[in-house]
Design a protein around this motif. Structure first.
Motif, mmCIF file in Angstrom:
data_model
loop_
_atom_site.group_PDB
_atom_site.id
_atom_site.type_symbol
_atom_site.label_atom_id
_atom_site.label_comp_id
_atom_site.label_asym_id
_atom_site.label_seq_id
_atom_site.Cartn_x
_atom_site.Cartn_y
_atom_site.Cartn_z
ATOM 1 N N LEU A 39 0.743 -1.155 0.101
ATOM 2 C CA LEU A 39 -0.139 0.046 -0.112
ATOM 3 C C LEU A 39 0.715 1.319 -0.015
ATOM 4 C CD1 LEU A 39 -3.049 1.003 0.456
ATOM 5 C CD2 LEU A 39 -2.266 1.387 2.674
ATOM 6 N N LEU A 40 1.990 1.207 0.818
ATOM 7 C CA LEU A 40 2.693 2.502 0.872
ATOM 8 C C LEU A 40 3.592 2.612 -0.146
ATOM 9 C CD1 LEU A 40 4.296 1.951 4.473
ATOM 10 C CD2 LEU A 40 2.394 3.225 3.869
ATOM 11 N N LEU A 41 3.960 1.458 -0.947
ATOM 12 C CA LEU A 41 4.582 1.630 -2.175
ATOM 13 C C LEU A 41 3.722 1.977 -3.418
ATOM 14 C CD1 LEU A 41 7.382 0.924 -3.586
ATOM 15 C CD2 LEU A 41 6.518 -1.300 -3.889
ATOM 16 N N GLN A 42 2.514 1.836 -3.349
ATOM 17 C CA GLN A 42 1.709 2.268 -4.565
ATOM 18 C C GLN A 42 1.376 3.798 -4.290
ATOM 19 O OE1 GLN A 42 1.119 0.667 -7.192
ATOM 20 N NE2 GLN A 42 2.125 -1.154 -6.433
ATOM 21 N N ILE A 43 0.910 4.027 -3.032
ATOM 22 C CA ILE A 43 0.692 5.449 -2.717
ATOM 23 C C ILE A 43 2.066 6.581 -3.562
ATOM 24 C CG2 ILE A 43 0.671 7.192 -0.959
ATOM 25 C CD1 ILE A 43 -0.780 4.828 0.736
ATOM 26 N N ARG A 44 3.158 5.989 -3.034
ATOM 27 C CA ARG A 44 4.403 6.811 -3.394
ATOM 28 C C ARG A 44 4.713 6.631 -4.763
ATOM 29 N NH1 ARG A 44 7.367 10.332 -3.831
ATOM 30 N NH2 ARG A 44 9.373 10.692 -3.066
ATOM 31 N N GLY A 45 4.641 5.381 -5.419
ATOM 32 C CA GLY A 45 5.217 5.221 -6.748
ATOM 33 C C GLY A 45 4.383 4.905 -7.834
ATOM 34 N N ALA A 46 2.998 4.803 -7.741
ATOM 35 C CA ALA A 46 2.000 4.335 -8.704
ATOM 36 C C ALA A 46 1.587 5.509 -9.589
ATOM 37 C CB ALA A 46 0.697 3.884 -8.253
ATOM 38 N N SER A 47 1.921 6.867 -9.439
ATOM 39 C CA SER A 47 1.607 7.713 -10.328
ATOM 40 C C SER A 47 2.740 9.081 -9.873
ATOM 41 C CB SER A 47 0.151 8.412 -9.968
ATOM 42 O OG SER A 47 0.273 9.232 -8.670
ATOM 43 N N ALA A 48 2.334 10.154 -10.813
ATOM 44 C CA ALA A 48 3.341 11.221 -10.840
ATOM 45 C C ALA A 48 3.238 12.074 -9.479
ATOM 46 C CB ALA A 48 3.228 12.186 -11.759
ATOM 47 N N ARG A 49 1.886 11.767 -8.940
ATOM 48 C CA ARG A 49 1.539 12.558 -7.683
ATOM 49 C C ARG A 49 2.151 11.758 -6.299
ATOM 50 N NH1 ARG A 49 -3.875 11.113 -9.726
ATOM 51 N NH2 ARG A 49 -3.863 9.652 -8.006
ATOM 52 N N GLY A 55 -9.591 4.247 -4.878
ATOM 53 C CA GLY A 55 -10.005 3.622 -6.058
ATOM 54 C C GLY A 55 -8.711 2.889 -6.752
ATOM 55 N N GLU A 56 -7.708 4.003 -7.040
ATOM 56 C CA GLU A 56 -6.724 3.403 -7.394
ATOM 57 C C GLU A 56 -5.888 2.732 -6.693
ATOM 58 O OE1 GLU A 56 -5.711 8.240 -9.370
ATOM 59 O OE2 GLU A 56 -5.010 7.601 -7.541
ATOM 60 N N LEU A 57 -5.811 2.896 -5.477
ATOM 61 C CA LEU A 57 -5.013 1.653 -4.885
ATOM 62 C C LEU A 57 -5.773 0.264 -4.850
ATOM 63 C CD1 LEU A 57 -4.530 3.874 -1.462
ATOM 64 C CD2 LEU A 57 -2.644 3.083 -3.161
ATOM 65 N N ALA A 58 -7.180 0.313 -5.089
ATOM 66 C CA ALA A 58 -7.792 -0.998 -5.029
ATOM 67 C C ALA A 58 -7.511 -1.526 -6.408
ATOM 68 C CB ALA A 58 -9.084 -1.018 -5.059
ATOM 69 N N GLU A 59 -7.231 -0.857 -7.435
ATOM 70 C CA GLU A 59 -6.591 -1.406 -8.652
ATOM 71 C C GLU A 59 -5.402 -1.606 -8.656
ATOM 72 O OE1 GLU A 59 -5.987 -2.481 -12.530
ATOM 73 O OE2 GLU A 59 -7.964 -2.379 -11.519
ATOM 74 N N GLN A 60 -4.776 -0.951 -8.041
ATOM 75 C CA GLN A 60 -3.036 -1.482 -8.084
ATOM 76 C C GLN A 60 -2.864 -2.751 -7.040
ATOM 77 O OE1 GLN A 60 -0.449 -0.122 -9.646
ATOM 78 N NE2 GLN A 60 -1.950 1.092 -10.694
ATOM 79 N N LYS A 64 -10.409 -5.598 -3.541
ATOM 80 C CA LYS A 64 -11.980 -4.821 -3.284
ATOM 81 C C LYS A 64 -11.827 -3.379 -2.553
ATOM 82 C CE LYS A 64 -14.453 -9.199 -4.128
ATOM 83 N NZ LYS A 64 -15.511 -10.077 -3.633
ATOM 84 N N HIS A 65 -12.547 -2.424 -3.107
ATOM 85 C CA HIS A 65 -12.561 -1.372 -2.397
ATOM 86 C C HIS A 65 -12.606 -1.089 -0.994
ATOM 87 C CE1 HIS A 65 -14.312 2.735 -1.364
ATOM 88 N NE2 HIS A 65 -13.580 3.146 -2.412
ATOM 89 N N ASN A 66 -13.586 -2.144 -0.277
ATOM 90 C CA ASN A 66 -13.831 -2.283 0.977
ATOM 91 C C ASN A 66 -12.653 -2.917 1.730
ATOM 92 O OD1 ASN A 66 -14.782 -4.684 -0.076
ATOM 93 N ND2 ASN A 66 -15.833 -5.240 1.579
#
Length: 132
Positions: A39-49, A55-60, A64-66
């Motif tokens: 989760l931390l890795l996807q927050i930091r590295g999945a986009s330019a932001r 929703g993006e994290l669920a996809e990455q 499931k969203h919940n």
């Protein structure tokens, strides 16, 4: 498929599983689960932001969203992330790393670098697909 195709696939899956198992151990040794680290890795590295939406994290995470909301809840209680209302769409939730999350992510990511370099070298060499 031929025998060599199965050998290549078996070798790849073995190396992938070995990487993931080592990653799980590194995460646990540093006070996080593999999923929390992901989760931390996807927050930091999945986009330019430097943040991501739920929703993006669920996809990455291919979850499931919940389930992702529950994971974010746990990370929020640990002081690793915080939620903020969306800047452009107030219905969206932005998930941001907090300093403790940044530090944990950096520490664990650094511990992965040696194995990542080995895998990069192994799978970029001509003939990597031939099982030994």
């Amino acid at each position: 498929m031929e025998k060599s195709d199965y050998q290549r696939l078996a070798h790849f899956r073995h190396r992938l599983r070995r990487f993931l198992r080592n990653s799980e151990l590194l995460c646990l040794e540093n006070g996080a689960t593999a999923l929390q680290y992901q989760l931390l890795l996807q927050i930091r590295g999945a986009s330019a932001r430097d943040w991501a939406t739920v929703g993006e994290l669920a996809e990455q995470l291919q979850s499931k969203h919940n389930s992702v909301v529950a994971l974010i809840d746990r990370c929020e209680k640990m002081g690793l992330v915080e939620r903020k209302a969306g800047r452009e769409d107030r219905r969206q939730v932005e998930v941001h790393l907090l300093p403790a999350g940044e530090e944990l992510l950096a520490r664990i990511a650094e511990l992965h670098q040696e194995e990542v370099q080995l895998l990069r070298a192994e799978f970029s060499l001509p003939g990597w697909d031939r099982a030994e």
